[in-house]
Design an enzyme around this catalytic site. Structure first.
Site, PDB file in Angstrom:
ATOM      1  N   ARG A  49       0.856  -1.177   0.000  1.00  0.00           N
ATOM      2  CA  ARG A  49       0.000   0.000   0.000  1.00  0.00           C
ATOM      3  C   ARG A  49       0.895   1.230   0.000  1.00  0.00           C
ATOM      4  O   ARG A  49       1.852   1.306   0.746  1.00  0.00           O
ATOM      5  CB  ARG A  49      -0.936   0.020   1.209  1.00  0.00           C
ATOM      6  CG  ARG A  49      -1.994   1.126   1.121  1.00  0.00           C
ATOM      7  CD  ARG A  49      -3.077   0.957   2.185  1.00  0.00           C
ATOM      8  NE  ARG A  49      -3.861  -0.248   1.947  1.00  0.00           N
ATOM      9  CZ  ARG A  49      -4.839  -0.664   2.740  1.00  0.00           C
ATOM     10  NH1 ARG A  49      -5.144   0.002   3.828  1.00  0.00           N
ATOM     11  NH2 ARG A  49      -5.518  -1.764   2.453  1.00  0.00           N
ATOM     12  N   SER A 145      -8.460   0.604   0.191  1.00  0.00           N
ATOM     13  CA  SER A 145      -9.482   0.631   1.227  1.00  0.00           C
ATOM     14  C   SER A 145      -9.888   2.060   1.562  1.00  0.00           C
ATOM     15  O   SER A 145     -10.361   2.787   0.699  1.00  0.00           O
ATOM     16  CB  SER A 145      -8.975  -0.124   2.457  1.00  0.00           C
ATOM     17  OG  SER A 145      -9.986  -0.270   3.421  1.00  0.00           O
ATOM     18  N   ASP A 301     -16.916   1.278   4.140  1.00  0.00           N
ATOM     19  CA  ASP A 301     -15.772   2.026   3.628  1.00  0.00           C
ATOM     20  C   ASP A 301     -15.649   1.742   2.129  1.00  0.00           C
ATOM     21  O   ASP A 301     -16.416   0.944   1.575  1.00  0.00           O
ATOM     22  CB  ASP A 301     -14.508   1.693   4.411  1.00  0.00           C
ATOM     23  CG  ASP A 301     -14.025   0.261   4.205  1.00  0.00           C
ATOM     24  OD1 ASP A 301     -14.837  -0.586   3.800  1.00  0.00           O
ATOM     25  OD2 ASP A 301     -12.840  -0.009   4.462  1.00  0.00           O
ATOM     26  N   ASP A 305     -15.261  -3.616   3.060  1.00  0.00           N
ATOM     27  CA  ASP A 305     -14.933  -4.672   4.006  1.00  0.00           C
ATOM     28  C   ASP A 305     -15.157  -4.229   5.453  1.00  0.00           C
ATOM     29  O   ASP A 305     -15.096  -5.043   6.368  1.00  0.00           O
ATOM     30  CB  ASP A 305     -13.508  -5.204   3.803  1.00  0.00           C
ATOM     31  CG  ASP A 305     -12.416  -4.197   4.121  1.00  0.00           C
ATOM     32  OD1 ASP A 305     -12.718  -2.989   4.250  1.00  0.00           O
ATOM     33  OD2 ASP A 305     -11.234  -4.614   4.230  1.00  0.00           O
ATOM     34  N   ARG A 306     -15.433  -2.938   5.665  1.00  0.00           N
ATOM     35  CA  ARG A 306     -15.712  -2.453   7.016  1.00  0.00           C
ATOM     36  C   ARG A 306     -17.124  -1.862   7.074  1.00  0.00           C
ATOM     37  O   ARG A 306     -17.678  -1.449   6.051  1.00  0.00           O
ATOM     38  CB  ARG A 306     -14.680  -1.405   7.437  1.00  0.00           C
ATOM     39  CG  ARG A 306     -13.260  -1.956   7.432  1.00  0.00           C
ATOM     40  CD  ARG A 306     -12.334  -1.176   8.324  1.00  0.00           C
ATOM     41  NE  ARG A 306     -12.296   0.236   8.009  1.00  0.00           N
ATOM     42  CZ  ARG A 306     -11.800   1.160   8.817  1.00  0.00           C
ATOM     43  NH1 ARG A 306     -11.332   0.819  10.003  1.00  0.00           N
ATOM     44  NH2 ARG A 306     -11.776   2.419   8.460  1.00  0.00           N
TER      45      ARG A 306
END
Length: 568
Positions: A49, A145, A301, A305-306
């Site tokens: 990342r 993300s 998000d 995934d959140r």
């Protein structure tokens, strides 16, 4: 440096980053060149990342192609039948994500590895789901993300459907280093498709996830869903279509999406930081909820995934729940729904201790892991047996997994489960706040907070400094137990010692005589110390919730102030 930069320029397949780099060379911008070429982005358990741009220390097509080459070679060496099992690849809505995903597919198919590639943007849980569903050797999601717009990432899953853990991270990293010195090959995707090496995952695949998630017994509590309204935002990410479909499938017909944030847009024009935890990020969905008098204001998000949620209060304002509060509510709800006997739930060592108390009171088992969902799901898989069913796990940073259809955070199934939890409470004349108070009155009000202290990068390792002078008292309270995850020892004040059965990590936990707790760990990416605090405030029979909350707030303020002063 000049030779290294020139070599990079000759290998870079992207005209845009070649031009960017040539401009830096022509302007003799040594500071920027040094920043971009001092080392390379480090590949770890979260994959890669970083900021998008030219150079080995940035995210770009050359770094992606080298990374994909290293990953492919490692998979071929480690997993039998990798070529035929294949790799599933998905990507989010950031500007470079599609290209990075296609480059990854081109590299892997050139190595003879079959690829399943999503036809369009996909939520991260859909890719994690596909690893076990398609029985692939691995999975890749190109996503940053909830990071700022200038970032992108390359997230890797192993064949069990969970994020990679050691030793796979270091093994892949070594192969990437070798790929950075080797010739790179890509196969044209049309040719790969003709050769049977590329399978496009379209609408049928998305519908398969939708159907299987919808069939989960943990997501089939259809208690008057049409009686509640909720607002939703995808936060310019990729979750809206699937989130709305799943809610509709489960009878929630009063769902109001924030139109301005519904479609994927990697520039995130309406939020300063596309992270639901950041101040202001939930403002638009809470305004949408207020406009429709909705009970919940929900968010995923950008890669979905959140899951985040704000709940309407009696004064019609909205307050966001913490990850620990949602985790406790989920634990209580799911253990009641599925039956607690022989059930397994989990959280991380920095999460609230409340879930463990709830599980224990109901006869279930709660495990703890190091921080990170990679540990939660890998440990859950290792502990689950035919007699002991894994039910749920969470981390305080808004990550939840419900059941075993997806062995990673899944903000989509969490959204459905929380809506069903709320609808059930509503049918009983209760609110989410009522249920939280019930849990607090039984187990104590658990208040959690996090603070960070900036460190001098040149100073000795802070963990070693702390271990050289362990405190006997913190904030006027006796330290009863010290857990040192670096030495894997749990030391009691009476001299007893036990072994900690978790991977070695630079973490210290102090358990105080009051039941409060302090956790300290150095950041793995920045020169700072992260401190996690927990205050457990008991209730007297005649206590009002507001009184206990005020006491807990005061005790938390004192604990943080005294502990941080001791570190200066």
């Amino acid at each position: 440096m000049n030779e290294y930069v020139s070599k990079w320029l000759s290998r870079d397949p992207d005209p845009a980053t070649r031009k960017e780099l040539q401009t830096l060379i022509d302007s003799n911008n040594e500071k920027e060149l040094t920043s971009r070429f001092t080392g390379r982005l480090e590949f770890g358990t979260a994959g890669l990342r970083g900021v998008v741009g030219a150079g080995s220390n940035r995210m770009n097509r050359l770094v992606i192609q080298e990374t994909a080459t290293g990953l492919g070679r490692y998979l071929l060496d480690q997993i039998e039948s990798t070529s035929t099992k294949g790799v599933i690849i998905g990507y989010d809505g950031r500007p470079d994500s599609r290209q990075f995903a296609h480059d990854t597919a081109g590299v892997l198919t050139a190595l003879g590895i079959k690829v399943y590639l999503t036809e369009k943007v996909a939520a991260t849980p859909l890719v994690a789901f596909g690893i076990n569903h398609l029985q692939t050797a691995a999975g890749v999601v190109v996503t940053a993300s909830h990071n700022p717009p200038q970032y992108n990432g390359f997230k890797v899953y192993w064949s069990n459907g969970a994020q990679i853990i050691p030793p796979h991270d270091s093994g892949i990293a070594k192969e990437i280093d070798m790929a950075a010195e080797a010739e790179l090959n890509l196969k044209d995707l049309n040719q790969a498709e003709q050769e049977g090496l590329l399978v496009w995952l379209g609408k049928d695949y998305y519908e398969t996830y939708r159907k299987i998630i919808g069939q989960s017994p943990l997501l089939n509590n259809h208690t008057k869903p049409d009686d509640i309204a909720l607002a939703y935002t995808a936060m310019h990410g990729v979750g809206a279509e699937m989130a709305e479909d799943l809610l509709c499938d489960n009878g929630f017909n009063q769902v109001f999406s924030v139109a301005a944030q519904r479609e994927p847009d990697g520039t995130f024009p309406t939020v300063n930081f596309p992270n639901p935890e950041e101040p202001g990020a939930m403002d638009m969905v809470m305004a949408e909820a207020k406009a429709h008098n909705a009970v919940l204001a929900c968010a995923n998000d950008p890669d979905a995934d959140r899951f985040a949620v704000a709940v309407r209060k009696p004064d019609n304002s909205y307050q966001m729940l913490t990850g620990d509060q949602v985790g406790a509510l989920f634990g209580d709800y799911l253990l009641r729904l599925a039956g607690a006997e022989n059930k397994l739930v989990g959280c991380t060592i920095v999460s609230s201790s409340l879930l463990g108390k709830i599980a224990s009171s109901m006869g279930a088992e709660c495990f703890q892991t190091l921080t990170g969902f990679k540990w939660l799901t890998n440990v859950a898989m290792s502990m689950e047996t035919s007699e002991r069913q894994f039910l749920f796990a969470y981390e305080e940073a808004l990550g939840y997994t419900i059941g075993s259809q997806v062995w990673d955070k899944d903000g989509l199934s969490a959204l459905v489960a929380f809506a069903q939890l709320t609808a059930e409470l509503n049918s009983q004349g209760k609110t989410v706040w009522d249920q939280l108070e019930t849990l607090y009155r039984k187990h104590g009000l658990h208040l959690n907070a996090q603070r960070s202290i900036a460190l001098d990068p040149a100073a000795p390792p802070i963990g070693d400094t702390l271990r050289s002078a362990q405190p006997e008292m913190i904030a006027g309270q006796k330290v009863m137990i010290i857990e040192d995850f670096k030495s894997s020892r749990r030391k009691h004040a009476d001299g007893r010692e036990e072994v900690i059965q978790l991977p070695v990590s630079d973490v210290l936990i102090y358990h105080l005589e009051s039941g409060n707790r302090v956790v300290v760990r150095p950041s793995g990416t920045e020169p700072k110390l992260k401190c996690y605090y927990e205050v457990v405030e008991p209730f007297d029979a005649d206590d009002a919730m507001e009184q206990v909350q005020q006491r807990a707030d005061a005790h938390m303020h004192h604990l943080i102030e005294a502990h941080q002063a001791s570190l200066v």
